[in-house]
Enzyme design. Sequence first.
Site, PDB file in Angstrom:
ATOM      1  N   ASP A  92       0.864  -1.187   0.000  1.00 56.63           N
ATOM      2  CA  ASP A  92       0.000   0.000   0.000  1.00 56.63           C
ATOM      3  C   ASP A  92       0.897   1.231   0.000  1.00 56.63           C
ATOM      4  O   ASP A  92       1.283   1.755   1.039  1.00 56.63           O
ATOM      5  CB  ASP A  92      -0.914  -0.019   1.223  1.00 56.63           C
ATOM      6  CG  ASP A  92      -2.042   0.992   1.102  1.00 56.63           C
ATOM      7  OD1 ASP A  92      -2.072   1.744   0.114  1.00 56.63           O
ATOM      8  OD2 ASP A  92      -2.896   1.022   2.006  1.00 56.63           O
ATOM      9  N   ALA A  93       1.249   1.666  -1.205  1.00 54.00           N
ATOM     10  CA  ALA A  93       2.225   2.739  -1.387  1.00 54.00           C
ATOM     11  C   ALA A  93       1.615   4.023  -1.935  1.00 54.00           C
ATOM     12  O   ALA A  93       2.155   5.101  -1.734  1.00 54.00           O
ATOM     13  CB  ALA A  93       3.337   2.275  -2.334  1.00 54.00           C
ATOM     14  N   LYS A  94       0.504   3.890  -2.678  1.00 51.36           N
ATOM     15  CA  LYS A  94      -0.190   5.024  -3.306  1.00 51.36           C
ATOM     16  C   LYS A  94       0.787   5.882  -4.116  1.00 51.36           C
ATOM     17  O   LYS A  94       0.732   7.104  -4.096  1.00 51.36           O
ATOM     18  CB  LYS A  94      -0.928   5.853  -2.260  1.00 51.36           C
ATOM     19  CG  LYS A  94      -1.965   5.041  -1.478  1.00 51.36           C
ATOM     20  CD  LYS A  94      -2.682   5.874  -0.437  1.00 51.36           C
ATOM     21  CE  LYS A  94      -3.732   5.066   0.297  1.00 51.36           C
ATOM     22  NZ  LYS A  94      -3.152   4.062   1.213  1.00 51.36           N
ATOM     23  N   ARG A  95       1.674   5.241  -4.864  1.00 49.01           N
ATOM     24  CA  ARG A  95       2.728   5.926  -5.587  1.00 49.01           C
ATOM     25  C   ARG A  95       2.235   6.478  -6.929  1.00 49.01           C
ATOM     26  O   ARG A  95       1.279   5.985  -7.517  1.00 49.01           O
ATOM     27  CB  ARG A  95       3.890   4.970  -5.854  1.00 49.01           C
ATOM     28  CG  ARG A  95       4.630   4.500  -4.625  1.00 49.01           C
ATOM     29  CD  ARG A  95       5.462   5.624  -4.010  1.00 49.01           C
ATOM     30  NE  ARG A  95       6.453   5.080  -3.100  1.00 49.01           N
ATOM     31  CZ  ARG A  95       6.322   5.038  -1.775  1.00 49.01           C
ATOM     32  NH1 ARG A  95       5.234   5.503  -1.203  1.00 49.01           N
ATOM     33  NH2 ARG A  95       7.275   4.524  -1.014  1.00 49.01           N
TER      34      ARG A  95
END
Length: 275
Positions: A92-95
């Site tokens: 879960d990085a939301k990059r």
Amino acid sequence: MTTTTKTSFRQRLREASERNSSLLCVGLDPDPAELNGRDIAEFGIAIIDATIDLVCAYKPNLAFYEAHGSAGYAALERIIDHVNGRVPVLGDAKRNDIGNSVRFYAKGLFETMGFDAVTVNPFLGRDSLQPFLDYEDKGVFILCRTSNPGGADIQGLNAAYDGVPMPLYEAVAHMSKSWDTNGNIGLVTGATYPSEAQRIREICPDMPFLVPGVGTQGGELEAALSATLDADGGGILVNSSRGILYASTGSDFAEAARVAAENLRAQIEAARPSA
């Protein structure tokens, strides 16, 4: 550059879900305030050992590891190695970024860290997601309608797709469907807004959905499942973090986490149409 793993993320997720009779995804988010001095890697490994047969995936949020610097990244690598492919691990990085920056984000998360899937932000458009999507055997979960109240500030704005007026989150769903040429896109669709989630499912009937917001954030499980399950009664990862990780902060934390995971898995199975 694409990886050489022969099975797709969706296939690996489906196999884990069927093997464990589970749509439950446990968020491995170690908050030092809750750990009573425990090492974050050892804590995560204990949770995995207690729940590995009850889940379809794990989802570490990178913020909880990045806050510890290099030691946090080392802990995360130990945790991914410990899962050892038994179920998918979703970063879960939301990059997101552009050009070489996003290419290296994708390389770092998929090749260096070894995640099976990641979360990404679509705000910069398709070209900013393409380096992730080029990893055909990896999952790419695009933020669509998030579980937080403030998500509506932007996701609910008036927009359009192919000239048809609609909220921005619906336009994101339509765009994601058109971008899914490798069959590796999923959507992040919060349990806290079931009517919006149902509309997204109508637009994207076959995509996997990551469904955060059940429990601590107030999402009602049955409404969320009714809105997000696909036609086969699956296609979702119901994420729970704090309700499982911190079911007990005592020495029995791992045993308590197992009980909490068993209970939530049973609730999910009972609410599925096929159950």
